[in-house]
Design a protein around this motif. Structure first.
Motif, PDB file in Angstrom:
ATOM      1  N   LEU A  77       0.782   4.116  -2.863  1.00  0.00           N
ATOM      2  CA  LEU A  77       0.567   5.523  -2.543  1.00  0.00           C
ATOM      3  C   LEU A  77       1.682   6.388  -3.114  1.00  0.00           C
ATOM      4  O   LEU A  77       1.417   7.455  -3.698  1.00  0.00           O
TER       5      LEU A  77
ATOM      6  N   SER B  64      -9.309   4.006   2.024  1.00  0.00           N
ATOM      7  CA  SER B  64      -9.058   4.058   3.464  1.00  0.00           C
ATOM      8  C   SER B  64     -10.267   3.611   4.285  1.00  0.00           C
ATOM      9  O   SER B  64     -10.121   3.272   5.462  1.00  0.00           O
TER      10      SER B  64
ATOM     11  N   ASP C  89       0.829  -1.214   0.000  1.00  0.00           N
ATOM     12  CA  ASP C  89       0.000   0.000   0.000  1.00  0.00           C
ATOM     13  C   ASP C  89       0.861   1.261   0.000  1.00  0.00           C
ATOM     14  O   ASP C  89       0.517   2.252  -0.651  1.00  0.00           O
TER      15      ASP C  89
ATOM     16  N   ILE D 294      -7.962   7.419  -2.790  1.00  0.00           N
ATOM     17  CA  ILE D 294      -7.357   7.268  -1.465  1.00  0.00           C
ATOM     18  C   ILE D 294      -8.417   7.273  -0.369  1.00  0.00           C
ATOM     19  O   ILE D 294      -8.393   6.447   0.551  1.00  0.00           O
TER      20      ILE D 294
ATOM     21  N   SER E 125     -13.219   3.277  -5.516  1.00  0.00           N
ATOM     22  CA  SER E 125     -11.771   3.440  -5.429  1.00  0.00           C
ATOM     23  C   SER E 125     -11.064   2.767  -6.604  1.00  0.00           C
ATOM     24  O   SER E 125     -10.107   3.309  -7.158  1.00  0.00           O
TER      25      SER E 125
END
Length: 240
Positions: free
Chosen positions: A136, A188, A132, A184, A210
């Motif tokens: 990111l 989350s 992850d 994002i 997402s």
């Protein structure tokens, strides 16, 4: 005393370097499509908008995904470095952007490529936290890079770029930035790590939105680098 004559300026065309972004675009597209097709046919993911990483988690597609994405990251590094050199050479005569801005853009782009390497190396279900973080870094740095390159492109008009190409690049950058935020935010909100998502189950809506945004950003990068091909074909670098 008479001044020494300045050596003649040479214009150097480099059409061969256009092969690099062309290969990057085609190879990256193939890596997404091939791993997706294998994962769906093997029954490892649902065909309706899985995460990109979901299509490269289980064998045999995991090996193909990891190999191809690592090659894409390498091609990305080469493309970005050539772009950096091109801007540096153009900037020597036009002075349209600070060299530090060009260096910063290159560094951000290289960070994105490192993130891609992390995503390809650390599987989603094996080491989810590292995976992850890599994702990111890859997507976040990528969005910043194409935005900076869009701004630099505008500054180089009209000598080195057309406004039409600049508008396209900025449009891709804006769409990618807009898609990156919900990608994002909704990711989350997902409370579990899995790849076999079924419509109607818990957190599916978060996953679905997402994932759509993730594919949008990923192909935004591909279309952005597609615009580099003509620049690399037509580039003229002054060599004195």
């Amino acid at each position: 005393m008479p001044q020494a004559e300045r050596p003649p300026v040479m214009l150097c065309r480099m059409p061969g370097v256009a092969f690099v972004p062309a290969l990057l675009v085609s190879w990256s597209s193939a890596s997404f499509i091939i791993s997706y097709a294998i994962a769906v046919l093997a029954g490892h993911v649902e065909p309706l908008v899985p995460y990109i990483s979901d299509t490269g988690t289980k064998p045999p597609e995991s090996g193909i995904f990891g190999f191809m994405i690592n090659i894409s990251a390498l091609l990305g590094v080469i493309t970005m470095y050539i772009r950096y050199l091109l801007i540096e050479k153009q900037n020597e005569s036009s002075h349209f952007v600070r060299s530090s801005c060009n260096v910063f853009s290159l560094c951000i782009g290289l960070m994105g490529c490192i993130g891609m390497g992390i995503v390809a190396t650390f599987q989603e279900l094996s080491v989810p936290s590292v995976h992850d973080i890599g994702a990111l870094v890859a997507f976040g740095s990528g969005v910043v890079y194409i935005t900076l390159q869009s701004i630099i492109s505008y500054k180089s008009c009209p000598q080195w770029n057309t406004y039409f190409v600049c508008h396209i690049r900025m449009a891709i950058s804006v769409i990618s930035c807009i898609a990156f935020i919900p990608m994002i935010v909704f990711a989350s909100e997902i409370s579990m790590t899995k790849i076999d998502w079924i419509p109607g189950e818990k957190d599916y809506t978060y996953h679905f939105v997402s994932a759509i945004c993730e594919w949008t950003v990923a192909f935004g990068f591909i279309f952005f680098f597609l615009t580099f091909i003509r620049d690399f074909q037509n580039c003229k670098i002054n060599l004195s």
